[in-house]
Design a protein around this motif. Sequence first.
Motif, short mmCIF file in Angstrom:
data_model
loop_
_atom_site.label_atom_id
_atom_site.label_comp_id
_atom_site.label_asym_id
_atom_site.label_seq_id
_atom_site.Cartn_x
_atom_site.Cartn_y
_atom_site.Cartn_z
N ASN A 437 -0.25 10.08 0.27
CA ASN A 437 -1.36 9.20 0.61
C ASN A 437 -1.32 7.98 -0.31
O ASN A 437 -0.46 7.86 -1.18
CB ASN A 437 -2.70 9.93 0.50
CG ASN A 437 -2.95 10.51 -0.88
OD1 ASN A 437 -2.43 10.02 -1.89
ND2 ASN A 437 -3.73 11.58 -0.94
N HIS A 438 -2.27 7.06 -0.13
CA HIS A 438 -2.21 5.80 -0.87
C HIS A 438 -2.37 6.02 -2.38
O HIS A 438 -1.72 5.36 -3.19
CB HIS A 438 -3.29 4.85 -0.36
CG HIS A 438 -3.23 3.49 -0.99
ND1 HIS A 438 -2.24 2.57 -0.71
CD2 HIS A 438 -4.04 2.89 -1.91
CE1 HIS A 438 -2.44 1.47 -1.41
NE2 HIS A 438 -3.52 1.63 -2.16
N GLN A 442 0.42 4.92 -5.20
CA GLN A 442 0.18 4.03 -6.35
C GLN A 442 0.56 4.71 -7.67
O GLN A 442 1.01 4.05 -8.60
CB GLN A 442 -1.29 3.61 -6.38
CG GLN A 442 -1.68 2.62 -5.29
CD GLN A 442 -3.10 2.12 -5.45
OE1 GLN A 442 -4.02 2.91 -5.67
NE2 GLN A 442 -3.29 0.81 -5.36
N ALA A 466 -2.13 -2.93 5.88
CA ALA A 466 -2.11 -2.06 4.69
C ALA A 466 -1.28 -0.81 4.96
O ALA A 466 -0.57 -0.32 4.08
CB ALA A 466 -3.54 -1.68 4.30
N ARG A 467 -1.35 -0.30 6.19
CA ARG A 467 -0.56 0.89 6.55
C ARG A 467 0.93 0.56 6.52
O ARG A 467 1.74 1.35 6.01
CB ARG A 467 -0.96 1.40 7.93
CG ARG A 467 -0.21 2.67 8.34
CD ARG A 467 -0.52 3.09 9.75
NE ARG A 467 -1.87 3.59 9.89
CZ ARG A 467 -2.83 3.01 10.60
NH1 ARG A 467 -2.57 1.87 11.23
NH2 ARG A 467 -4.02 3.52 10.67
N ASP A 470 2.18 0.46 2.94
CA ASP A 470 2.38 1.81 2.39
C ASP A 470 3.68 2.41 2.90
O ASP A 470 4.44 3.04 2.15
CB ASP A 470 1.21 2.72 2.76
CG ASP A 470 -0.01 2.49 1.88
OD1 ASP A 470 0.07 1.64 0.97
OD2 ASP A 470 -1.04 3.15 2.10
#
Length: 505
Positions: A437-438, A442, A466-467, A470
């Motif tokens: 996941n995000h 990160q 944004a997707r 990622d």
Amino acid sequence: MFARTYGATTLGVDGLLIDVEVDSAAGLPGFEIVGLADALVKEAKERVRTAIRNSGIQLRQEKVTINLAPADVRKDSAGLDLPIAVGLLAAYGLVSAATLAKYLFAAELSLEGECRPIKGILPMTVKARESGFEAVFVAKANANEALLVDGIAVYPVDNLSQLVGFLTGQERLVPAKAEPVPEQDNECQDDFADVQGQFQAKRALEIAAAGGHNVLMVGSPGAGKTMLARRMSTILPDLTTEEALEVTRIYSVAGLLPREGGLIKRRPFRSPHHTSSMTALIGGGSVPRPGEVTLAHNGVLFLDELPEFSKKTLEVLREPLEDRKITISRVHATLTFPSDFILIAAANPCPCGNFLDEEQECTCSAGEIRQYNRKISGPLLDRIDIHIQVQRVKYDELASKKRAESSAQIRQRVVAAREIQLQRFKKYGIFCNAQMNHALLQKLCVLDEQAQAMLALAFKQKNLSARAYDRIVKVARTIADLAGAKNIEAAHVAEAIQLRNDNNF
């Protein structure tokens, strides 16, 4: 007289214990089954009575009521025939009811009293073991499947007479032992060594296999998209024991296990036809059953001729691609099925297929091309990590006698990259980069300064979501893993951006 036996059915991909309560009393003769039984289970009264009679057992004409608990769950398994028959015999005093509490029964009965195999024996046996039962009684054809569960005895039963003889102490039954399952012949298996040229496409599929990423291949008819996709499963790592049990349980519920039973050791490869309905793809029914996205769990879902699928069917893929599970709600149940798969999609760029071809002329109008490609929505494309163009193979490449790199060689690199990811994610309960996941992205995906600058430039120029950001970082992380690099470098980001060619649609 009252008696209780135990059977089981399936709810989603899990087993569900069923209390079969039987009451036989003096009164007007009758036979009623209550407890939200569907037509298949209600018909059991005819199969059970005839099977008992043809087994040489005569019953008094009494009022019989059978309750299947819990009453708020719909039952749709023919495997309840055997516990109903045993419970009925116990209610008439022909079998000791006291001995039945430690056994679970699961088999369909023929009119002659023969025991027939049913779907879902594996999750039922798992549930029986968890509930503390000592043994399960199943049809002989289901024995190997039930034996996949340790810690519980499995008795294969040929017919009702044999079971009654065992329960009354007149006959001896021996618990089954697992029989070896013959290994599949791999000599005729597809291999990447047979694929001439297509270096970018093979590299893209290697990255997808290493990180669990989704791929869209766009190209002219005959360019080799289907041939490449069908070789994807040959470079994926073996199923772990946990994954194999999960896949086998799904296929058991769907009734797709091989006749000899045994654990499924190869990753699934599902390729539904483009005329498949939405229900066939995601699952459903009055009592929801797994669809193609669940049957492809821990494996590959290949959608050939992607624009030929109906738009409504394609749009239901959004949730499983994002959440890696699918939740289906019906009146009597809301069930969640696993759907963690690698999507490999293949498409022509236009109706004639030659829009991106360097040699063939496209005969489609701009309106036809736009209408053809509009079936694939932007949100769906955004969930696909790798977009590549597949060109026709040149004659020199096709006629070359030089053998290309084999699947075994590519698979070695994939397995090595997966090992790196397993070590990275061992605290987080995931197995590959695509599952991050995000927040994890990160935390675990460190980019050097040049890589960050390159990604920032691509984000602005390509107007990425944004997707999409990622997913590019996840692909870059996989490329770095294949290279054995600790951090993500500019070269890794550059290749990840190059593999997301959104200009095809």
